[in-house]
Write a protein that holds these residues in place. Structure first.
Motif, PDB file in Angstrom:
ATOM      1  N   SER A 248       0.851  -1.190   0.000  1.00  0.00           N
ATOM      2  CA  SER A 248       0.000   0.000   0.000  1.00  0.00           C
ATOM      3  C   SER A 248       0.884   1.236   0.000  1.00  0.00           C
ATOM      4  N   LYS A 249       0.268   2.395  -0.166  1.00  0.00           N
ATOM      5  CA  LYS A 249       1.024   3.648  -0.205  1.00  0.00           C
ATOM      6  C   LYS A 249       1.532   4.051   1.176  1.00  0.00           C
ATOM      7  N   GLY A 250       0.934   3.519   2.254  1.00  0.00           N
ATOM      8  CA  GLY A 250       1.356   3.890   3.597  1.00  0.00           C
ATOM      9  C   GLY A 250       1.023   5.338   3.904  1.00  0.00           C
ATOM     10  N   GLU A 251       1.807   5.927   4.809  1.00  0.00           N
ATOM     11  CA  GLU A 251       1.539   7.302   5.222  1.00  0.00           C
ATOM     12  C   GLU A 251       1.956   8.309   4.179  1.00  0.00           C
ATOM     13  N   ARG A 252       2.940   7.961   3.375  1.00  0.00           N
ATOM     14  CA  ARG A 252       3.362   8.898   2.334  1.00  0.00           C
ATOM     15  C   ARG A 252       3.757   8.143   1.078  1.00  0.00           C
ATOM     16  N   LEU A 253       3.530   8.760  -0.040  1.00  0.00           N
ATOM     17  CA  LEU A 253       3.888   8.185  -1.331  1.00  0.00           C
ATOM     18  C   LEU A 253       5.376   8.422  -1.572  1.00  0.00           C
ATOM     19  N   LYS A 254       6.095   7.376  -1.944  1.00  0.00           N
ATOM     20  CA  LYS A 254       7.521   7.487  -2.236  1.00  0.00           C
ATOM     21  C   LYS A 254       7.736   7.423  -3.742  1.00  0.00           C
TER      22      LYS A 254
ATOM     23  N   ASP B 235       1.121  16.827  -9.773  1.00  0.00           N
ATOM     24  CA  ASP B 235      -0.155  16.149 -10.044  1.00  0.00           C
ATOM     25  C   ASP B 235      -0.415  15.048  -9.012  1.00  0.00           C
ATOM     26  N   LEU B 236       0.653  14.324  -8.644  1.00  0.00           N
ATOM     27  CA  LEU B 236       0.503  13.280  -7.626  1.00  0.00           C
ATOM     28  C   LEU B 236       0.052  13.872  -6.291  1.00  0.00           C
TER      29      LEU B 236
ATOM     30  N   GLU C 273       2.156  14.787   1.301  1.00  0.00           N
ATOM     31  CA  GLU C 273       3.156  13.910   1.897  1.00  0.00           C
ATOM     32  C   GLU C 273       3.779  12.984   0.851  1.00  0.00           C
ATOM     33  N   ILE C 274       4.644  13.541   0.019  1.00  0.00           N
ATOM     34  CA  ILE C 274       5.363  12.763  -0.987  1.00  0.00           C
ATOM     35  C   ILE C 274       6.852  12.829  -0.687  1.00  0.00           C
ATOM     36  N   GLU C 275       7.465  11.670  -0.624  1.00  0.00           N
ATOM     37  CA  GLU C 275       8.897  11.584  -0.346  1.00  0.00           C
ATOM     38  C   GLU C 275       9.641  11.221  -1.622  1.00  0.00           C
ATOM     39  N   ILE C 276      10.706  11.951  -1.915  1.00  0.00           N
ATOM     40  CA  ILE C 276      11.541  11.649  -3.073  1.00  0.00           C
ATOM     41  C   ILE C 276      12.681  10.744  -2.629  1.00  0.00           C
ATOM     42  N   VAL C 277      12.798   9.592  -3.265  1.00  0.00           N
ATOM     43  CA  VAL C 277      13.898   8.672  -2.980  1.00  0.00           C
ATOM     44  C   VAL C 277      14.751   8.545  -4.233  1.00  0.00           C
ATOM     45  N   SER C 278      16.032   8.353  -4.049  1.00  0.00           N
ATOM     46  CA  SER C 278      16.930   8.376  -5.201  1.00  0.00           C
ATOM     47  C   SER C 278      17.903   7.214  -5.164  1.00  0.00           C
ATOM     48  N   ARG C 279      18.274   6.761  -6.334  1.00  0.00           N
ATOM     49  CA  ARG C 279      19.269   5.703  -6.486  1.00  0.00           C
ATOM     50  C   ARG C 279      19.833   5.804  -7.902  1.00  0.00           C
TER      51      ARG C 279
ATOM     52  N   PHE D 120      14.707   0.867 -10.609  1.00  0.00           N
ATOM     53  CA  PHE D 120      13.672  -0.153 -10.774  1.00  0.00           C
ATOM     54  C   PHE D 120      13.579  -1.026  -9.526  1.00  0.00           C
ATOM     55  N   CYS D 121      14.728  -1.372  -8.987  1.00  0.00           N
ATOM     56  CA  CYS D 121      14.763  -2.274  -7.835  1.00  0.00           C
ATOM     57  C   CYS D 121      14.148  -1.634  -6.602  1.00  0.00           C
ATOM     58  N   LEU D 122      14.269  -0.305  -6.476  1.00  0.00           N
ATOM     59  CA  LEU D 122      13.630   0.393  -5.364  1.00  0.00           C
ATOM     60  C   LEU D 122      12.134   0.102  -5.333  1.00  0.00           C
ATOM     61  N   VAL D 123      11.511   0.125  -6.504  1.00  0.00           N
ATOM     62  CA  VAL D 123      10.064  -0.104  -6.578  1.00  0.00           C
ATOM     63  C   VAL D 123       9.756  -1.591  -6.426  1.00  0.00           C
ATOM     64  N   ALA D 124      10.562  -2.441  -7.060  1.00  0.00           N
ATOM     65  CA  ALA D 124      10.300  -3.882  -7.024  1.00  0.00           C
ATOM     66  C   ALA D 124      10.382  -4.450  -5.610  1.00  0.00           C
ATOM     67  N   GLU D 125      11.249  -3.885  -4.753  1.00  0.00           N
ATOM     68  CA  GLU D 125      11.380  -4.422  -3.399  1.00  0.00           C
ATOM     69  C   GLU D 125      10.663  -3.573  -2.350  1.00  0.00           C
ATOM     70  N   GLY D 126       9.804  -2.660  -2.821  1.00  0.00           N
ATOM     71  CA  GLY D 126       8.925  -1.956  -1.898  1.00  0.00           C
ATOM     72  C   GLY D 126       9.493  -0.741  -1.210  1.00  0.00           C
ATOM     73  N   ASN D 127      10.641  -0.232  -1.675  1.00  0.00           N
ATOM     74  CA  ASN D 127      11.230   0.962  -1.066  1.00  0.00           C
ATOM     75  C   ASN D 127      10.813   2.250  -1.764  1.00  0.00           C
ATOM     76  N   ALA D 128      10.007   2.129  -2.803  1.00  0.00           N
ATOM     77  CA  ALA D 128       9.387   3.271  -3.484  1.00  0.00           C
ATOM     78  C   ALA D 128       8.122   2.745  -4.154  1.00  0.00           C
ATOM     79  N   HIS D 129       7.216   3.663  -4.473  1.00  0.00           N
ATOM     80  CA  HIS D 129       5.937   3.262  -5.066  1.00  0.00           C
ATOM     81  C   HIS D 129       5.866   3.529  -6.572  1.00  0.00           C
ATOM     82  N   ILE D 130       6.501   4.596  -7.016  1.00  0.00           N
ATOM     83  CA  ILE D 130       6.401   5.015  -8.413  1.00  0.00           C
ATOM     84  C   ILE D 130       7.771   5.476  -8.903  1.00  0.00           C
ATOM     85  N   TYR D 131       8.109   5.105 -10.121  1.00  0.00           N
ATOM     86  CA  TYR D 131       9.335   5.573 -10.764  1.00  0.00           C
ATOM     87  C   TYR D 131       8.961   6.229 -12.087  1.00  0.00           C
ATOM     88  N   PRO D 132       8.857   7.553 -12.126  1.00  0.00           N
ATOM     89  CA  PRO D 132       8.636   8.233 -13.397  1.00  0.00           C
ATOM     90  C   PRO D 132       9.982   8.575 -14.034  1.00  0.00           C
TER      91      PRO D 132
END
Length: 268
Positions: A161-167, A185-186, A193-199, A205-217
């Motif tokens: 789920s998105k949890g408390e904030r969208l990553k 727009d998000l 409450e949107i958090e930017i995560v970087s790698r 891709f792996c950030l999203v696949a293992e649940g450490n982020a929700h969306i990769y644009p």
């Protein structure tokens, strides 16, 4: 497919070992390619090693560091490998550890298998799309056999789920206007409450696949070899990798190997 996966794992780990030997030295032999992107000794050596593993399979190879083959020849291919021997060369040069070896197997334009190895992090990700599972394995300094990797790797899953904030996967230092507009727009949908995560590299891709982020644009240029392996890993866990302009799934071995803008998420 298991044999192809074993080969891709072995090739990525061997290439990663060679990359790290160069990474520990100060002389990377950096040159600039025609598009002004950097090329190092590590790119070249890793490409040679991967070719040694893949060529015996008699399946064509599209690699960033191979001579590009004309589409008139490629368009009849039903299968191919798509390879980036060192994804994140700039990260490699900056010595921030966030670079990868990417190997994907593609059939009829669809990624069926993906392997991503981050040698400086000793971390391997892999998936076969048809099995609907993706895995992560931490490789010890002494190395490991492909069989052991396949038998003992940890299954990964995206966030339930998105949890408390969208990553959202983005840049720590800067983002282009299209990405900034997308994030605004998000916020209208999910709140402030949107958090930017970087790698770096395909680890996004792996950030999203293992649940450490929700969306990769990704609204900046990429090539097929930057995305094919990550696409396979994400699709295996139920994520959608779609072109922004059409909303259609990303495809490979296209006439133009330059990707359009895309996003990775459950919603697509």
């Amino acid at each position: 497919m298991r044999e192809k996966l074993k080969t891709a794992i072995e090739a990525s780990v061997a290439a990663g070992k060679a990359i790290m030997e160069i990474y520990r030295n100060d002389d990377f032999g950096v040159e600039n390619k025609e598009d002004d992107s950097p090329l190092t000794l590590a790119d070249k050596k890793a490409n040679e090693i991967i070719n040694e593993f893949l060529v015996p399979h008699a399946i064509p190879i599209i690699s960033e560091e191979n001579k590009q083959i004309d589409y008139e020849e490629r368009k009849i291919w039903t299968q191919c490998w798509i390879v980036d021997p060192l994804d994140g060369t700039k990260e490699f040069i900056k010595k921030n550890d966030e670079f990868t070896v990417n190997i994907a197997f593609v059939e009829k334009g669809k990624p069926e298998l993906g392997v991503i190895f981050a040698p400086a992090l000793n971390t391997l990700y892999f998936a076969v799309v048809s099995e609907s599972k993706a895995f992560k394995y931490i490789i010890s300094e002494t190395g490991v056999s492909a069989e052991e990797v396949l038998d003992t790797a940890e299954e990964i899953n995206p966030a339930a789920s998105k949890g408390e904030r969208l990553k959202v996967v983005g840049s720590r230092s800067h983002m282009n206007e299209d990405t900034q507009r997308y994030i605004e727009d998000l916020k209208q949908t999910y709140g402030e409450e949107i958090e930017i995560v970087s790698r770096g590299s395909s680890l996004k891709f792996c950030l999203v696949a293992e649940g450490n982020a929700h969306i990769y644009p990704r609204f900046a240029p990429t090539m097929e070899w930057d995305t094919a392996a990550g696409h396979a890993i994400c699709e295996a866990v139920g994520l959608k990798c779609v072109f922004k302009e059409t909303g259609e799934p990303m495809t490979y071995n296209r006439e133009d190997l330059l990707n359009g803008h895309f996003s990775v998420s459950y919603e697509g």
